[in-house]
Write a protein that holds these residues in place. Structure first.
Motif, PDB file in Angstrom:
ATOM      1  N   ASP A  43       0.830  -1.209   0.000  1.00 50.56           N
ATOM      2  CA  ASP A  43       0.000   0.000   0.000  1.00 50.56           C
ATOM      3  C   ASP A  43       0.862   1.256   0.000  1.00 50.56           C
ATOM      4  OD1 ASP A  43      -2.321  -1.436  -0.089  1.00 50.56           O
ATOM      5  OD2 ASP A  43      -2.750  -1.274   2.062  1.00 50.56           O
ATOM      6  N   ASP A  44       1.947   1.234   0.772  1.00 48.40           N
ATOM      7  CA  ASP A  44       2.855   2.382   0.793  1.00 48.40           C
ATOM      8  C   ASP A  44       3.538   2.549  -0.558  1.00 48.40           C
ATOM      9  OD1 ASP A  44       2.240   2.854   3.445  1.00 48.40           O
ATOM     10  OD2 ASP A  44       3.936   1.666   4.200  1.00 48.40           O
ATOM     11  N   ARG A  53       2.394   1.758  -3.473  1.00 46.23           N
ATOM     12  CA  ARG A  53       1.455   2.346  -4.438  1.00 46.23           C
ATOM     13  C   ARG A  53       1.451   3.863  -4.326  1.00 46.23           C
ATOM     14  NH1 ARG A  53      -1.871  -1.904  -2.451  1.00 46.23           N
ATOM     15  NH2 ARG A  53      -2.168  -3.571  -3.994  1.00 46.23           N
ATOM     16  N   ALA A  54       1.406   4.368  -3.097  1.00 47.78           N
ATOM     17  CA  ALA A  54       1.386   5.819  -2.891  1.00 47.78           C
ATOM     18  C   ALA A  54       2.710   6.450  -3.302  1.00 47.78           C
ATOM     19  CB  ALA A  54       1.079   6.124  -1.426  1.00 47.78           C
ATOM     20  N   ALA A  92       0.839  -4.124  -8.298  1.00 48.67           N
ATOM     21  CA  ALA A  92       0.639  -2.905  -7.509  1.00 48.67           C
ATOM     22  C   ALA A  92       1.296  -1.686  -8.126  1.00 48.67           C
ATOM     23  CB  ALA A  92       1.160  -3.110  -6.090  1.00 48.67           C
TER      24      ALA A  92
END
Length: 206
Positions: free
Chosen positions: A43-44, A46-47, A76
């Motif tokens: 998730d990190d 992706r950002a 991702a």
């Protein structure tokens, strides 16, 4: 000589990405290896990858990954390059057209022809251990070699002059503490590498 390709690896913050991009890096690396202090969660990642400016290549960095982890990272962030040990690649399935940056290590024999582009590293990634520059210089005459391992602002110029690599890669050498990037050291590293590159170009043009 072609322009030196500079990769800043192990980035975990947008501030570090901005520092690398602003200083003129060609690529940034995101590490996907649980044991590393530079590991990033999907998730990190992706950002973070959304904060990489156009024109700067994104490298997904692994060490002996499972197929499941590789597949998850590819889905991702769709990296420009996949970096992992050359010995890992035979056991992994990669999408057609995926560019790879195989890692060769100091002191390890490499069977078969050299890949068109490879990364030459010390025995232990991310430890600050210096690679064998003499061996690297030999390989750099036969492949687009990216030199890594033990590089930092104070020695990258010497490394560029000694090895004449296609590129250089740094992680721990631009940190204020383990896993924490230092913007000033990133800028200093890139400035020193570019100065050595310019000196070599001037020497070749004499």
């Amino acid at each position: 000589m072609p322009a030196l390709w500079i990769k800043i690896c192990g980035l975990r913050t947008l501030e570090a990405i901005d520092a690398a991009a602003g200083a003129g890096a060609n690529a940034v690396g995101f590490v996907f290896h649980d044991a590393s202090p530079r590991n990033v969660a999907l998730d990190d990642a992706r950002a973070l990858q959304r904060g990489v400016p156009t024109g700067i290549e994104r490298v997904a960095v692994f060490l002996h990954p499972s197929q499941a982890l590789l597949d998850a990272v590819l889905a991702a962030i769709e990296p420009d390059w996949v970096q992992t040990d050359a010995s890992d690649l035979a056991g992994l399935r990669l999408p057609a057209g995926q560019r790879v940056l195989p890692v060769l290590r100091s002191g390890a024999a490499h069977a078969g022809p050299l890949p068109p582009r490879c990364l030459f590293e010390s025995v232990s990634s991310g430890s600050g251990e210096r690679a064998d520059w003499t061996a690297a210089a030999r390989l750099a005459r036969a492949s687009q070699l990216v030199l890594a391992g033990g590089l930092e602002p104070s020695n990258v110029g010497e490394a560029v002059r000694a090895v004449r690599p296609f590129g250089v890669d740094v992680s721990s050498g631009v940190e204020s503490s383990r896993g924490i990037k230092d913007a000033a050291r990133i800028r200093e590293f890139i400035r020193s590498a570019r100065a050595a590159e310019q000196a070599l170009v001037a020497e070749e043009n004499r």
